[in-house]
Scaffold this motif. Structure first.
Motif, PDB file in Angstrom:
ATOM      1  N   GLY A  35       9.725  18.647   4.735  1.00  0.00           N
ATOM      2  CA  GLY A  35       8.331  18.699   5.146  1.00  0.00           C
ATOM      3  C   GLY A  35       7.397  17.890   4.269  1.00  0.00           C
ATOM      4  O   GLY A  35       6.180  18.036   4.381  1.00  0.00           O
ATOM      5  N   ASP A  36       7.946  17.032   3.426  1.00  0.00           N
ATOM      6  CA  ASP A  36       7.133  16.208   2.538  1.00  0.00           C
ATOM      7  C   ASP A  36       7.060  14.790   3.104  1.00  0.00           C
ATOM      8  O   ASP A  36       8.045  14.059   3.119  1.00  0.00           O
ATOM      9  CB  ASP A  36       7.746  16.183   1.138  1.00  0.00           C
ATOM     10  CG  ASP A  36       6.902  15.389   0.150  1.00  0.00           C
ATOM     11  OD1 ASP A  36       5.760  15.004   0.505  1.00  0.00           O
ATOM     12  OD2 ASP A  36       7.380  15.151  -0.978  1.00  0.00           O
ATOM     13  N   PHE A  37       5.890  14.402   3.596  1.00  0.00           N
ATOM     14  CA  PHE A  37       5.700  13.077   4.160  1.00  0.00           C
ATOM     15  C   PHE A  37       5.156  12.083   3.130  1.00  0.00           C
ATOM     16  O   PHE A  37       4.763  10.980   3.489  1.00  0.00           O
ATOM     17  CB  PHE A  37       4.749  13.135   5.360  1.00  0.00           C
ATOM     18  CG  PHE A  37       5.380  13.716   6.597  1.00  0.00           C
ATOM     19  CD1 PHE A  37       5.923  12.900   7.566  1.00  0.00           C
ATOM     20  CD2 PHE A  37       5.420  15.085   6.789  1.00  0.00           C
ATOM     21  CE1 PHE A  37       6.502  13.431   8.706  1.00  0.00           C
ATOM     22  CE2 PHE A  37       5.994  15.632   7.917  1.00  0.00           C
ATOM     23  CZ  PHE A  37       6.542  14.800   8.880  1.00  0.00           C
ATOM     24  N   GLY A  38       5.104  12.488   1.903  1.00  0.00           N
ATOM     25  CA  GLY A  38       4.646  11.584   0.863  1.00  0.00           C
ATOM     26  C   GLY A  38       3.174  11.773   0.540  1.00  0.00           C
ATOM     27  O   GLY A  38       2.493  12.651   1.069  1.00  0.00           O
ATOM     28  N   THR A  39       2.689  10.909  -0.331  1.00  0.00           N
ATOM     29  CA  THR A  39       1.304  10.957  -0.791  1.00  0.00           C
ATOM     30  C   THR A  39       0.633   9.624  -0.508  1.00  0.00           C
ATOM     31  O   THR A  39       1.197   8.564  -0.778  1.00  0.00           O
ATOM     32  CB  THR A  39       1.244  11.248  -2.301  1.00  0.00           C
ATOM     33  OG1 THR A  39       1.954  12.463  -2.570  1.00  0.00           O
ATOM     34  CG2 THR A  39      -0.192  11.389  -2.774  1.00  0.00           C
ATOM     35  N   ALA A  40      -0.556   9.687   0.059  1.00  0.00           N
ATOM     36  CA  ALA A  40      -1.320   8.470   0.314  1.00  0.00           C
ATOM     37  C   ALA A  40      -1.766   7.855  -1.006  1.00  0.00           C
ATOM     38  O   ALA A  40      -1.763   8.509  -2.056  1.00  0.00           O
ATOM     39  CB  ALA A  40      -2.526   8.775   1.200  1.00  0.00           C
ATOM     40  N   PHE A  41      -2.158   6.602  -0.939  1.00  0.00           N
ATOM     41  CA  PHE A  41      -2.529   5.902  -2.165  1.00  0.00           C
ATOM     42  C   PHE A  41      -3.805   6.444  -2.793  1.00  0.00           C
ATOM     43  O   PHE A  41      -4.122   6.119  -3.941  1.00  0.00           O
ATOM     44  CB  PHE A  41      -2.683   4.405  -1.885  1.00  0.00           C
ATOM     45  CG  PHE A  41      -1.363   3.729  -1.582  1.00  0.00           C
ATOM     46  CD1 PHE A  41      -0.176   4.248  -2.056  1.00  0.00           C
ATOM     47  CD2 PHE A  41      -1.327   2.573  -0.834  1.00  0.00           C
ATOM     48  CE1 PHE A  41       1.033   3.647  -1.793  1.00  0.00           C
ATOM     49  CE2 PHE A  41      -0.114   1.949  -0.558  1.00  0.00           C
ATOM     50  CZ  PHE A  41       1.063   2.488  -1.039  1.00  0.00           C
ATOM     51  N   ASN A  42      -4.578   7.239  -2.033  1.00  0.00           N
ATOM     52  CA  ASN A  42      -5.763   7.847  -2.623  1.00  0.00           C
ATOM     53  C   ASN A  42      -5.454   9.179  -3.289  1.00  0.00           C
ATOM     54  O   ASN A  42      -6.354   9.889  -3.744  1.00  0.00           O
ATOM     55  CB  ASN A  42      -6.846   8.035  -1.567  1.00  0.00           C
ATOM     56  CG  ASN A  42      -6.399   8.948  -0.424  1.00  0.00           C
ATOM     57  OD1 ASN A  42      -5.263   9.414  -0.404  1.00  0.00           O
ATOM     58  ND2 ASN A  42      -7.290   9.190   0.508  1.00  0.00           N
ATOM     59  N   GLY A  43      -4.157   9.553  -3.331  1.00  0.00           N
ATOM     60  CA  GLY A  43      -3.737  10.792  -3.981  1.00  0.00           C
ATOM     61  C   GLY A  43      -3.681  11.987  -3.062  1.00  0.00           C
ATOM     62  O   GLY A  43      -3.243  13.068  -3.482  1.00  0.00           O
ATOM     63  N   GLN A  44      -4.084  11.836  -1.809  1.00  0.00           N
ATOM     64  CA  GLN A  44      -4.080  12.945  -0.869  1.00  0.00           C
ATOM     65  C   GLN A  44      -2.735  13.028  -0.147  1.00  0.00           C
ATOM     66  O   GLN A  44      -2.143  12.018   0.210  1.00  0.00           O
ATOM     67  CB  GLN A  44      -5.200  12.760   0.166  1.00  0.00           C
ATOM     68  CG  GLN A  44      -5.426  13.981   1.048  1.00  0.00           C
ATOM     69  CD  GLN A  44      -6.638  13.810   1.948  1.00  0.00           C
ATOM     70  OE1 GLN A  44      -7.221  12.726   2.012  1.00  0.00           O
ATOM     71  NE2 GLN A  44      -7.020  14.869   2.644  1.00  0.00           N
ATOM     72  N   LYS A  45      -2.248  14.246   0.048  1.00  0.00           N
ATOM     73  CA  LYS A  45      -0.994  14.446   0.752  1.00  0.00           C
ATOM     74  C   LYS A  45      -1.130  13.976   2.205  1.00  0.00           C
ATOM     75  O   LYS A  45      -2.150  14.232   2.856  1.00  0.00           O
ATOM     76  CB  LYS A  45      -0.586  15.916   0.727  1.00  0.00           C
ATOM     77  CG  LYS A  45      -0.124  16.413  -0.635  1.00  0.00           C
ATOM     78  CD  LYS A  45       1.287  15.920  -0.929  1.00  0.00           C
ATOM     79  CE  LYS A  45       1.826  16.547  -2.208  1.00  0.00           C
ATOM     80  NZ  LYS A  45       3.198  16.069  -2.513  1.00  0.00           N
ATOM     81  N   VAL A  46      -0.084  13.304   2.704  1.00  0.00           N
ATOM     82  CA  VAL A  46      -0.099  12.847   4.094  1.00  0.00           C
ATOM     83  C   VAL A  46      -0.143  14.037   5.044  1.00  0.00           C
ATOM     84  O   VAL A  46      -0.772  13.969   6.107  1.00  0.00           O
ATOM     85  CB  VAL A  46       1.124  11.950   4.382  1.00  0.00           C
ATOM     86  CG1 VAL A  46       1.177  11.556   5.853  1.00  0.00           C
ATOM     87  CG2 VAL A  46       1.093  10.710   3.505  1.00  0.00           C
ATOM     88  N   THR A  47       0.500  15.145   4.660  1.00  0.00           N
ATOM     89  CA  THR A  47       0.463  16.337   5.512  1.00  0.00           C
ATOM     90  C   THR A  47      -0.958  16.887   5.645  1.00  0.00           C
ATOM     91  O   THR A  47      -1.308  17.451   6.682  1.00  0.00           O
ATOM     92  CB  THR A  47       1.381  17.426   4.939  1.00  0.00           C
ATOM     93  OG1 THR A  47       1.098  17.620   3.543  1.00  0.00           O
ATOM     94  CG2 THR A  47       2.841  17.042   5.094  1.00  0.00           C
ATOM     95  N   GLU A  48      -1.775  16.723   4.602  1.00  0.00           N
ATOM     96  CA  GLU A  48      -3.168  17.158   4.692  1.00  0.00           C
ATOM     97  C   GLU A  48      -3.933  16.288   5.681  1.00  0.00           C
ATOM     98  O   GLU A  48      -4.767  16.791   6.457  1.00  0.00           O
ATOM     99  CB  GLU A  48      -3.825  17.108   3.314  1.00  0.00           C
ATOM    100  CG  GLU A  48      -3.225  18.078   2.303  1.00  0.00           C
ATOM    101  CD  GLU A  48      -3.883  17.964   0.937  1.00  0.00           C
ATOM    102  OE1 GLU A  48      -4.835  17.164   0.816  1.00  0.00           O
ATOM    103  OE2 GLU A  48      -3.452  18.661   0.011  1.00  0.00           O
TER     104      GLU A  48
END
Length: 306
Positions: free
Chosen positions: A75-88
């Protein structure tokens, strides 16, 4: 039926892996994501190396993909470059786009199928010609032109709606949903018309009429039910296309949905965001196609799955 569903689910596994691999490769060759993090000025070598290590971009591409797929099943889609979780980002974007897609699909079903039945039963008459010309105009007009015109007229000039969507509620998404569904609605109308006109001359329809069944029952229960198979196929495939193709509509009406996030991800070369969102859209396509195949047996009892 159970064996068929199990076989289809197993077939979806290599399709899913192949699709995500292709998307991952395409996104990672579209540019240097580190360059986008540093803005207009180029990153110095030390900063670029640190950013690559932080986001795992210094590893070979196959290893990046293997890590991504391993995290995906947790369930971990990674982290965007702005530090926010992609799932968020998905948690805020997908509910809005799902509501927009539901509105668009309802327009396709209620208006498209109704007009298709009307014109199919009156093929060659003035109403048929008028609807065909109208659908041809709708198909010819680009979505961004229709969206901007409706926004200008309904939102700015007449002030019937808000020019931009604020909360993403269903009432705010009626006009954007109509814009998003406009081209597909025209195709559904023409497809339903053709199917109705062809099946109207079938033997089972003549038999139902000869038995003295009411006209409404003949049209709804016999003619329409058998004519909906190609329409259901189109609408099922259109669900994923509407969710992924809403970039223009969401940009026009300032809707912060999937299309908006994909646009921002592509613009900023944010690979984690783009790959994560497209991965979910691939799953939507696969599930929609499976449901369409299962609906065939509901619409036509002659269809059996081994």
């Amino acid at each position: 039926m159970g064996r068929y569903v199990a076989r289809r689910l197993l077939q979806m596994v290599p399709v899913f892996i192949g699709s995500t691999l292709l998307i991952f490769l395409m996104v990672n060759v579209m540019g240097d994501p580190v360059a986008g993090l540093c803005g207009e000025r180029a990153c110095d070598p030390a900063t670029a190396a640190q950013l690559k290590r932080e986001f795992g971009l210094d590893k070979p591409l196959w290893q990046q993909y293997a890590t991504y797929m391993g995290n995906l099943f947790t369930g971990d889609f990674g982290t965007a470059f702005n530090g926010q979780k992609v799932t968020e980002l998905m948690g805020t974007a997908f509910p809005v786009t799902i509501r927009l897609t539901i509105v668009a699909i309802l327009f396709e079903i209620l208006i498209g199928v109704s007009l298709g039945v009307l014109t199919g039963m009156r093929r060659g008459r003035p109403v048929d010609t008028g609807v065909l010309l109208a659908t041809l105009v709708v198909i010819s007009v680009p979505t961004f032109v229709a969206g901007l015109l409706l926004q200008l007229l309904l939102g700015i000039k007449w002030q019937w709606i808000s020019p931009s969507v604020r909360y993403g509620s269903y009432d705010e998404l009626i006009v954007p949903g109509l814009v998003l569904a406009s081209v597909s609605l025209a195709y559904v109308t023409r497809l339903t018309r053709t199917s109705i006109a062809e099946n109207k001359r079938a033997d089972y329809v003549r038999t139902a009429i000869a038995k003295g069944l009411p006209r409404r029952r003949v049209v709804v229960r016999h003619l329409l039910r058998n004519s909906l198979i190609p329409v259901v196929t189109f609408i099922g495939a259109d669900v994923g296309a509407l969710m992924g193709g809403a970039i223009v509509t969401e940009r026009i009406f300032n809707i912060h949905g999937v299309g908006f996030q994909l646009y921002q991800g592509i613009l900023r070369q944010n690979t984690q965001t783009v790959v994560g969102f497209v991965t979910v859209l691939v799953l939507v396509f696969l599930v929609a196609n499976l449901l369409v195949d299962l609906l065939y047996a509901v619409l036509d009892p002659r269809i059996r799955y081994a």
